[in-house]
Write a protein that holds these residues in place. Sequence first.
Motif, PDB file in Angstrom:
ATOM      1  N   THR A  98       0.842  -1.196   0.000  1.00 46.17           N
ATOM      2  CA  THR A  98       0.000   0.000   0.000  1.00 46.17           C
ATOM      3  C   THR A  98       0.879   1.249   0.000  1.00 46.17           C
ATOM      4  N   PHE A  99       0.238   2.384  -0.305  1.00 45.72           N
ATOM      5  CA  PHE A  99       0.927   3.669  -0.383  1.00 45.72           C
ATOM      6  C   PHE A  99       0.159   4.719   0.422  1.00 45.72           C
ATOM      7  N   SER A 100       0.881   5.711   0.947  1.00 46.75           N
ATOM      8  CA  SER A 100       0.276   6.817   1.687  1.00 46.75           C
ATOM      9  C   SER A 100       0.587   8.131   0.987  1.00 46.75           C
ATOM     10  N   ASP A 101      -0.396   9.024   0.959  1.00 49.27           N
ATOM     11  CA  ASP A 101      -0.244  10.328   0.326  1.00 49.27           C
ATOM     12  C   ASP A 101       0.587  11.243   1.236  1.00 49.27           C
ATOM     13  N   VAL A 102       1.791  11.626   0.769  1.00 48.37           N
ATOM     14  CA  VAL A 102       2.671  12.505   1.550  1.00 48.37           C
ATOM     15  C   VAL A 102       2.955  13.797   0.788  1.00 48.37           C
TER      16      VAL A 102
END
Length: 554
Positions: A98-102
């Motif tokens: 998964t990826f997180s918006d940074v």
Amino acid sequence: MSLTRRQLLSGMAGAPLQDSGPGFRLVDVTQAAGLEFRHNTGAYGAKLLPETMGPGCAFLDYDQDGWLDILLINGQDWPGHRRSLSTMKLLRNNRNGTFSDVTRAAGLDVEMYGMGVAVGDFDNDGFPDLYVTATGQSRLFRNNGRGQFTDVTTAAGLGGREAFSTSAMWFDYDRDGLLDLFVCNYVRWSPQQDVRCSLDGRNKSYCTPEAYRGDTCWLFRNRGNGTFEDVTAKSGIFDPSSKSLGVAMLDPDHEGWPSLFVANDTQPNKLYRNNRNGTFTESAVGQGVAFSEDGRARAGMGVDVGDFRRSGRPGIVVTNFDKEMMGLYEQAQGRYVDRATAAGVGTASRDRLGFGCLFGDFNLDGHLDLAVLNGHIDDTVRNVGRRVSHAQVPHLFLNNGQGNFRDVARDLGAEFTSPKIGRGLAMGDFDRDGDLDLLVTTNGGAAVLYRNDVSTARQSLRFRLEGRKSNRDAIGAVVQVFDPSGRQTQMVKSGSSYLSSSDRALTFGMGTIPTADRVVVYWPSGRVDEVRALAAGKTYHWVEGQAARALGWR
């Protein structure tokens, strides 16, 4: 007797590997990975030219934690027609699929009509920087190594230059260990200069580039102090007739000096040969790559370079407008020959409009395959009696081991073959399982992340190079892998595809061969490193002048 670099880089091609099926699947993991993104074209009905071009994308490890992150470029609303804020999006890899918006934390929540991105460590500090092209002012963002980027466009001497910029590329053209910057510019356009065109004689449609004057590409030399010098004119790059969309680097002479191939839209392509003295000579006509096989300037968008025949000589692919054919150029007797039809990609591409394209060994059999994104520029194309759709199916051309291809896209699953208005295409191993995954952008639509699941027992041999005397990214380094099947050759490169940047790591398919007999690296500095008996199934970190070190993942 010592051998020259050219002699070492030439030799016999590997024996073909036979396989009846593609040997892999591309699985859409966009939703599971948490990629929430929609490209904003800014369209409000006026049909302004940039709305057709679409966004680029990138795989990069911005925080240097060993896991690939994702950058998605975005447009914005046009002045006077503001509806919402839209910016590019930086997504950090959570190391679990998964990826997180940074984006905001990284300082990239900047509103601009973005087009493409070039990723490169221009200051050699070990962290990748970003050059984001745009309609208007393009921007240079310096990575401070603490998870944040700073806009240094003006401080670097790149401000005050508004254009319709498209693809860009970092490369060390003078081999001084510093990455220089090449920028493609499309046509001279502004909202006030937008031309009215019509497909049906009644309704406004998007114009082709013939309606506009061309513009020159730019070349900026890295001074090594955080600033750049515009050397466009004195280097021989200046050409206001160009309408450039894609750029790739290559070394046709095998001498270690990077040259440039520029894909132009309805204008002849350019091949800028490096003269090794800070200048280039344009030689596309003489080299046979300026025009299509029938002698016309095609609508070139995307481009890539790769040794798809394992001959040691780089071939060139250029995508096309519909009713044209993709170009597939191969070196023969000192010039290039378009083999698109004979190689099986010409006829298959005639009814598609291609953008992003990449050579990659997707089934890990030791031979470079070819992925191509397709999609038309205007949804009204369906109204003019042509058997061409707006959203189109991509190509995945599988290499048969002899430099010929067949399209196996429909064998890879319905998720991959769903029609798209495809634009940007990047590749990299985001899940660290040893194969090449794909990142796709669509015009006015979502981004799509495809996980590559190789279904056979094949393995890869991967290299992440780090320059010392050479530029830190090792862009321009050439790696050769020798095993019982022959020899494979790849270059660490920037640019290629369309508006996008792929991971710098090189992935060599080894099939079921457990060990490479030897691996040779030709660094941009001129140094040559070699290691013998390197085990497959691993990723190696190779620092210039040191031994290759296996990392703790495939």
